[in-house]
Design a protein around this motif. Structure first.
Motif, short mmCIF file in Angstrom:
data_model
loop_
_atom_site.label_atom_id
_atom_site.label_comp_id
_atom_site.label_asym_id
_atom_site.label_seq_id
_atom_site.Cartn_x
_atom_site.Cartn_y
_atom_site.Cartn_z
N LEU A 173 -48.51 17.96 58.14
CA LEU A 173 -48.63 16.52 58.36
C LEU A 173 -49.34 15.83 57.20
CD1 LEU A 173 -49.64 16.35 62.11
CD2 LEU A 173 -47.50 15.59 61.09
N ARG A 183 -60.64 19.68 62.39
CA ARG A 183 -60.19 18.85 63.48
C ARG A 183 -59.23 19.57 64.43
NH1 ARG A 183 -56.89 13.79 63.87
NH2 ARG A 183 -57.39 13.57 66.04
N ARG B 92 -46.74 14.18 53.21
CA ARG B 92 -46.60 12.95 53.99
C ARG B 92 -45.22 12.34 53.80
NH1 ARG B 92 -51.57 12.25 55.93
NH2 ARG B 92 -51.02 10.32 56.96
N ASP B 111 -52.85 11.79 70.95
CA ASP B 111 -53.57 12.17 69.74
C ASP B 111 -52.77 13.14 68.88
OD1 ASP B 111 -55.62 10.53 70.40
OD2 ASP B 111 -56.93 12.10 71.20
N SER B 115 -52.07 12.28 65.06
CA SER B 115 -52.99 13.12 64.29
C SER B 115 -52.77 13.03 62.78
CB SER B 115 -52.89 14.57 64.74
OG SER B 115 -51.56 15.02 64.66
N GLY B 116 -51.55 12.70 62.36
CA GLY B 116 -51.31 12.60 60.93
C GLY B 116 -51.58 11.21 60.36
N LEU B 117 -51.87 10.26 61.26
CA LEU B 117 -52.09 8.88 60.81
C LEU B 117 -53.55 8.72 60.39
CD1 LEU B 117 -50.24 7.10 63.73
CD2 LEU B 117 -49.36 7.51 61.44
N THR B 118 -53.76 8.42 59.14
CA THR B 118 -55.15 8.33 58.68
C THR B 118 -55.61 6.88 58.60
OG1 THR B 118 -54.25 8.51 56.46
CG2 THR B 118 -55.24 10.48 57.40
N ARG B 165 -44.60 13.71 66.13
CA ARG B 165 -45.81 13.84 65.30
C ARG B 165 -45.44 13.78 63.82
NH1 ARG B 165 -48.78 19.37 66.41
NH2 ARG B 165 -47.20 20.15 64.99
N VAL B 169 -45.78 9.85 60.77
CA VAL B 169 -46.30 9.72 59.41
C VAL B 169 -45.31 8.95 58.52
CG1 VAL B 169 -47.29 11.07 57.49
CG2 VAL B 169 -47.47 11.92 59.81
#
Lengths: 281, 261
Positions: A173, A183, B92, B111, B115-118, B165, B169
């Motif tokens: 990811l 995490r 990404r 979540d 989870s990959g979204l910052t 997921r 991204v």
């Protein structure tokens, strides 16, 4: 060629012998536990748990300061050792092949074999002698050093047992290795790590040798970790070698408290581990 | 259809690509250009290097110890193995779905998707989660339990969650490593249909050991085979119809007709 009959007899003897050995091993533990319970139960009452030790020769009094002292010294040791131990385990699990990692693993194994009194001596040289002052903090330091190799090993095992696909999923990811591990991987390994931590606590809670010249002991209420402090295991020792009969009884009582605490930690660890196994897909 | 990222025609190709695990030369001289906004299937018998090839495309191959790569993978003409390229940024743009559903067990369904979204926070983040879940047709099934564990979902739902997921991204390329091999036939059919639907927005590369699946979902097919020394090589690539009905290479024909593998 040996007859069937003689082979059966040899087999039965072997099985019986190994059973007797196993029985003996279990019996030794049960005898020790039983003896401590019988001897210690007499000493345990409300006063014993809540009062300060009485001056030598005066009946009554308790080990309340030792109970609190054990919690403080072990608690500080956990605060020192767990971040270092867990992060080291994490490093070893992730970068297992490097020369540095195998060196760290080897040193950690060596450290786990060093007698606790030697580590106490080291804590004395480092934190007591220069200040000319015994302290609970120096005892915590010694405890932390004793816990470290246990934590490193159990954390490494715990993190390694997390399926690789989970780490790869996080990396795919676009998470950094560190973020993925912290995490995603670490929370999965957490119950096993906490189990290891509980067992490490159980392991050091009864340590006495390194306390002789670090925490030293104290007859007072002492909450300041830079001062000498009473610790339960130390009280077992001093009361046991005391010439006073009343203190000898209290020694058994303190020993019983320690055994119960260690047993409780072990049981808690088992329960945690069982829920972890059930949660695993 | 819910709007995802605007389709971008990211071009992806490999040139003289070689991959190694320690001493093992797993992939030899693979040169292949993927058609943008199309599905390319990588087929071949076990050990032919198709998964290794896929894993070199987002540089996830290199996380195994002793793994290395020579040659080039060009994403929009830029070599992703250039020292200046950050593998994080690459991954990404090039998302991946794995052989077995691998939801993060300690995170909730929502979540997992985010989870990959910052960068996104708050409402924008929730919208991104919904968008991704709708894109894989999972929203209606899980919208009432976004906060619960993904482990309670079925295998097919978990795999679609993993796709959501990856899509959240907003990648340009989607790599899929035998995404249905651990699923039952109905879940597999769902995933295949999803792949078809996503192909007008993403450049998709799918590894499969199932030739019928390759025929059903892909526009292009590349056939790979290990040589005598065990190194995977690209034998032939073409439009899927051509590969299945008019293979140029004898070995492709043998494989397609089930003579080995």
């Amino acid at each position: 060629m040996k007859s069937y009959r003689s082979r059966r007899i040899a087999d039965a003897v072997g099985v019986t012998w190994s059973f007797l050995c196993a029985f003996l091993a279990a019996a030794v533990l049960l005898i020790i536990l039983g003896y401590i319970v019988v001897k210690g139960a007499a000493a345990i009452n409300w006063q014993f748990l809540t009062q300060l030790p009485h001056p030598v020769g005066i009946e009554g009094g308790g080990v309340a300061n030792g109970i609190v002292g054990s919690i403080i010294t072990v608690g500080i040791a956990v605060l020192i050792a767990s971040p270092i131990g867990i992060m080291t385990g994490l490093y070893l699990a992730l970068f297992s092949r490097g020369g540095f990692a195998s060196t760290v693993r080897f040193l950690s194994d060596v450290l786990s074999g060093i007698p606790s009194i030697t580590i106490g001596l080291f804590a004395y040289a480092l934190l007591v002698a220069p200040f000319k002052h015994f302290s609970a903090l120096s005892a915590s330091f010694a405890f932390a050093v004793l816990m470290l190799p246990l934590l490193v090993r159990t954390s490494e095992e715990a993190i390694r047992s997390v399926p690789r696909a989970i780490l790869e999923g996080a990396l795919a990811l676009g998470m950094t290795t560190f973020r993925s591990t912290l995490r995603i991987v670490l929370p999965v390994a957490w119950p096993s790590i906490v189990t290891g931590l509980l067992l490490a606590i159980a392991r050091v809670a009864g340590e006495t040798a390194p306390l002789l010249f670090t925490a030293f002991g104290s007859p007072f209420w002492e909450l300041n970790p830079t001062n000498p402090m009473a610790v339960l295991s130390l009280q077992v020792f001093t009361y046991a070698i005391s010439p006073y009969r009343s203190q000898n009884v209290q020694s058994w009582g303190a020993a019983l408290l320690l055994v119960v605490a260690v047993l409780a930690l072990n049981l808690l660890a088992r329960v945690l581990l069982r829920t972890r196994i059930r949660a695993a897909p | 259809m819910i709007e995802l990222a605007t389709p971008t025609r990211a071009s992806l190709e490999s040139r003289e690509l070689n991959a190694y695990y320690g001493d093992h030369h797993a992939l030899a001289d693979v040169t292949l250009a993927f058609r943008p906004l199309a599905v390319t299937a990588l087929i071949g018998p076990s050990g032919c290097g198709k998964t290794t090839f896929l894993r070199t495309l987002n540089r996830i191959h290199e996380i195994a110890s002793g793994a290395r790569v020579t040659g080039q993978v060009l994403l929009d003409e830029e070599n992703v193995y250039d020292p200046s390229v950050d593998p994080i940024a690459l991954r990404r743009r090039v998302g991946m779905v794995f052989q077995r559903p691998n939801p993060f067990p300690t995170l909730s369904i929502a979540d997992n998707v985010s989870s990959g979204l910052t960068k996104l926070r708050g409402e924008k983040r929730q919208e991104a989660v919904e968008r991704a879940l709708r894109a894989v047709g999972l929203w209606d099934e899980v919208s009432d339990r976004l906060r619960s564990s993904p482990l309670a979902l079925s295998g097919g739902q978990q795999q679609r969650l993993c796709m959501a997921r990856a899509l959240a991204v907003e990648p340009e390329v989607l790599l899929m490593d035998e995404p249905t091999s651990a699923l039952d036939p109905i879940s597999s059919a769902n995933i295949e249909e999803l792949i078809r639907r996503l192909s007008d927005r993403y450049t998709i590369v799918i590894v499969t050991h199932n030739m019928q699946q390759a025929a059903r979902v892909s526009d292009f097919t590349a056939f790979m085979l290990a040589d005598e020394s065990g190194s995977g090589r690209l034998i032939e690539s073409n439009e899927t119809n051509q590969i299945f009905f008019h293979p140029q290479d004898r070995r492709t024909e043998d494989y397609i007709s089930g003579r080995f593998g």
